[in-house]
Scaffold this active site. Structure first.
Site, short mmCIF file in Angstrom:
data_model
loop_
_atom_site.label_atom_id
_atom_site.label_comp_id
_atom_site.label_asym_id
_atom_site.label_seq_id
_atom_site.Cartn_x
_atom_site.Cartn_y
_atom_site.Cartn_z
N HIS A 96 43.46 83.26 71.76
CA HIS A 96 42.45 84.22 72.20
C HIS A 96 41.22 83.96 71.33
O HIS A 96 41.34 83.66 70.14
CB HIS A 96 42.94 85.67 72.04
CG HIS A 96 43.74 86.14 73.22
ND1 HIS A 96 44.59 87.21 73.17
CD2 HIS A 96 43.79 85.67 74.51
CE1 HIS A 96 45.15 87.38 74.37
NE2 HIS A 96 44.68 86.47 75.18
N ASP A 100 38.93 85.46 69.75
CA ASP A 100 38.64 86.07 68.45
C ASP A 100 39.53 85.53 67.34
O ASP A 100 39.41 85.95 66.19
CB ASP A 100 38.72 87.61 68.54
CG ASP A 100 40.07 88.10 69.05
OD1 ASP A 100 40.66 87.44 69.93
OD2 ASP A 100 40.54 89.15 68.57
#
Lengths: 302, 302
Positions: A62, A64
Site C-alpha cells: 500500500h 503509504d
C-alpha cells in the site's frame, strides 16, 4: 537497540505527518522498515547516514508503506552508492522498481537484491551471528507481513576477579565466555557460573503493521521486548477497523497483553482524531506499558 | 494568473527543500505542473483544494519531477474523488501508474485519462474558450517537454457611457464586445473603438524544466509574460550543466532576453551552493527582471 520513527501516520496526507517508515538499529545493523512517501527527507531530518542502510523491509504494497522506496533508490544512485542493497517485500516490488528505473533511464550504480515474499508462513529473511529477522504473516486487505527482529544470545561476561583466583591461561577465556566449565591441572572442576556473569538478555522487536486484529501472531511474538503495533482506529470505530482490516488501540493492547510484550508502541494513527493521546489512554485500559510513536521520535531500549 | 511554487530544487534531497511541482491558476483553471515526491503534502501546506486539480502536466520521467504522482492519485481516491483526472506526460507513465494501482489493489473511483507524449514538435494538449496549453519540446537526458500556458484574447470591455449616447438595443451588446461596429437605424456607423475599451492583454506562462541551454525554444515563447526556466547550475559549472543537460542561471537569462520575456523566474536549483541569491545575481548580469522561485512562494501576475 534503538528505534527512530520517521513516519507513523495512516495514508491520508496532512501538512505535518508522515506515512510509515522507521529505522531499527540493532547490533550495529541499520534496518529500514517500510518506506512511505517522503522517507528520504525524514532520513535527512533524523540524520541517518544513507550509506549505512543495507536492508529494507517492506510490509505490504500500500502506497503509504512503500511509495518513497523508488526515490530513495534513486538518491542512493545520485550519492554514488556502491554497496549492495537488499530489499525484502511482497512479490511485484521488483517488477515495479525495474520498470521505474527503465522509464527514468536510471540504472543503479549498485546491486539491487530483491527478496520477494509470497509465503503465508513465517520465513527467516536475514541471519548472521548477531541477529535474525523473520516475517510475521499478518492479515490485511493485501498480502502483508510484519517483521520480528531478534538479537541472538550474547557471550557470557567474564568475571575477571573470579577468573584470576585460579591459574587459568588466557587461551581458555573464550571457552569460558561460551559457557564451558574449566578443569584445573589439579583436576578440580570450576563451574562456569563461578567464572562468569549472565550476558544481557537478548532483545527483540516486532513490527506489526498493517493488520486486522489477528491473535494468531501472539505465539510468534511471545515475550517480545518491544511490540510496535498499528492502531489506526479507536474502539468506537471497531467496525471500520474490521472493514478496512485495521486494528483499534484496544485490540493492539490485547495482542501486547497476550504476548506478554515488555512494551507496546502504538502507531499508524488515523488523522481523523484530535491528537493521539486518546490511543494511549484506550490501550492502557488493557495493557500497562504503552507509548506512542510520533514522527521523529527516538526510542532507546536498554 | 497566479503561480504557487510547491517545490523548485533539483533531485538530491535535503531536510527542507522539495523537488519540482507548481500550481498555475489561470482563468479559473488549476493546473499542476510536475509532481515530485512530497507534492501532496506541499499542496496541503499551500492550501490548494485537491478537488480543483483536473489536469496534471509532467515534463519528463525523472523522479524529482513525478515520483509524487502515484501518491497523489491514491490520495484522490481516499478522498472519494469522482471527477476525471487528465494526466499529460511522456509515454510510459500510463503503464507505470497502472502497474502501481494493480499491485496495490487500488483502482481509482474516478476516470484516469492519460495523454501520453512522444512528439518532438509542439502539440496543443488542452484548449477551451479561455486558455491553450502547448508543449515546448526541450533537450534533456530523457524525453522532456516544457509547457506554454496562454490566455486567449478576452472580449472588449463595454464603454457603457458611450453606448448609452446612442439608441442601441441590449441584444447588440454581445456583438459590440466581440469588436463589431454598430449601424444605427439612421444609417450612421459607430466604430467599435468608440463603444469599447481594450481588454486586458492576455497573459502567458512558459515552464521550461529540465533542459540544456536550448535557444530553439525562443521563437515559441517570444514575448511570454512570465518565463520559468531551470537554472540548476552557475556559470562556473557550465561544463557540468552541458554534461548533465541542465542550464546555468546566465544561460536561462539569455533565453529570457532573446524571448523578450516580461519576467524570468529561476528554479530547479542544485543544493550544492550556499543559498540561491547567487543565481539571481548571475542572471541579472544578462536580463533585468529576474526573481527566484522558492518552495511555498506565490507569484501573482496582474
Amino acid at each position: 537497540m534503538k528505534l527512530t520513527i520517521l513516519g507513523c501516520y495512516a495514508a491520508t496526507p496532512t501538512k505535518y505527518t508522515n506515512p510509515t517508515a522507521q529505522i531499527l538499529e540493532i547490533r550495529n545493523h541499520i534496518f529500514l522498515i517500510d518506506c512511505g512517501e517522503g522517507t528520504q527527507v525524514q532520513l535527512r531530518r533524523s540524520k541517518v547516514k544513507f550509506a549505512r542502510i543495507k536492508h529494507i523491509f517492506i510490509s505490504h504494497l500500500h502506497g503509504d508503506h512503500f511509495y518513497g522506496l523508488i526515490g530513495l533508490i534513486s538518491t542512493f544512485m545520485l550519492l554514488g552508492r556502491s554497496a549492495d542493497l537488499h530489499i525484502y517485500g511482497p512479490k511485484g516490488l521488483k517488477e515495479l522498481t525495474l520498470l521505474q528505473l527503465k522509464l527514468t533511464k536510471s540504472w543503479t550504480s549498485y546491486q539491487l537484491c530483491f527478496h520477494e515474499l509470497e509465503s503465508d508462513a513465517p520465513e527467516v529473511l536475514f541471519e548472521d551471528e548477531k541477529v535474525t529477522v523473520t516475517t510475521i504473516p499478518l492479515n490485511h486487505r493485501v498480502y502483508a507481513n510484519g517483521f520480528l527482529f531478534k538479537e541472538k544470545e550474547k557471550e557470557r561476561k567474564l568475571n575477571i576477579n573470579a577468573v584470576l583466583n585460579y591459574e587459568i591461561e588466557k587461551c581458555y577465556y573464550q571457552n569460558i565466555k561460551k559457557g564451558k566449565d574449566i578443569t584445573l591441572d589439579s583436576g578440580e572442576v570450576i563451574p562456569n557460573s563461578t567464572l562468569t556473569f549472565d550476558p544481557p538478555k537478548p532483545k527483540s522487536y516486532a513490527f506489526c503493521s498493517d493488520t486486522v486484529y489477528f491473535p494468531k501472531i501472539v505465539s510468534q511474538i511471545k515475550n517480545v521486548t518491544v511490540l510496535y503495533h498499528e492502531a489506526t482506529f479507536l474502539d468506537k470505530h471497531e467496525n471500520l477497523a474490521e472493514k478496512t482490516k485495521h486494528t483499534t488501540a484496544k485490540q493492539a493492547a490485547m495482542i501486547a497483553k497476550e504476548a506478554d510484550a515488555g512494551q507496546l508502541i502504538l502507531g499508524h494513527f488515523s488523522t481523523r482524531y484530535d491528537g493521539i493521546d486518546v490511543f494511549k489512554e484506550e490501550a492502557e485500559t488493557v495493557f500497562e506499558n504503552v507509548v506512542l510513536a510520533d514522527d521523529g521520535k527516538i526510542f532507546e531500549f536498554e
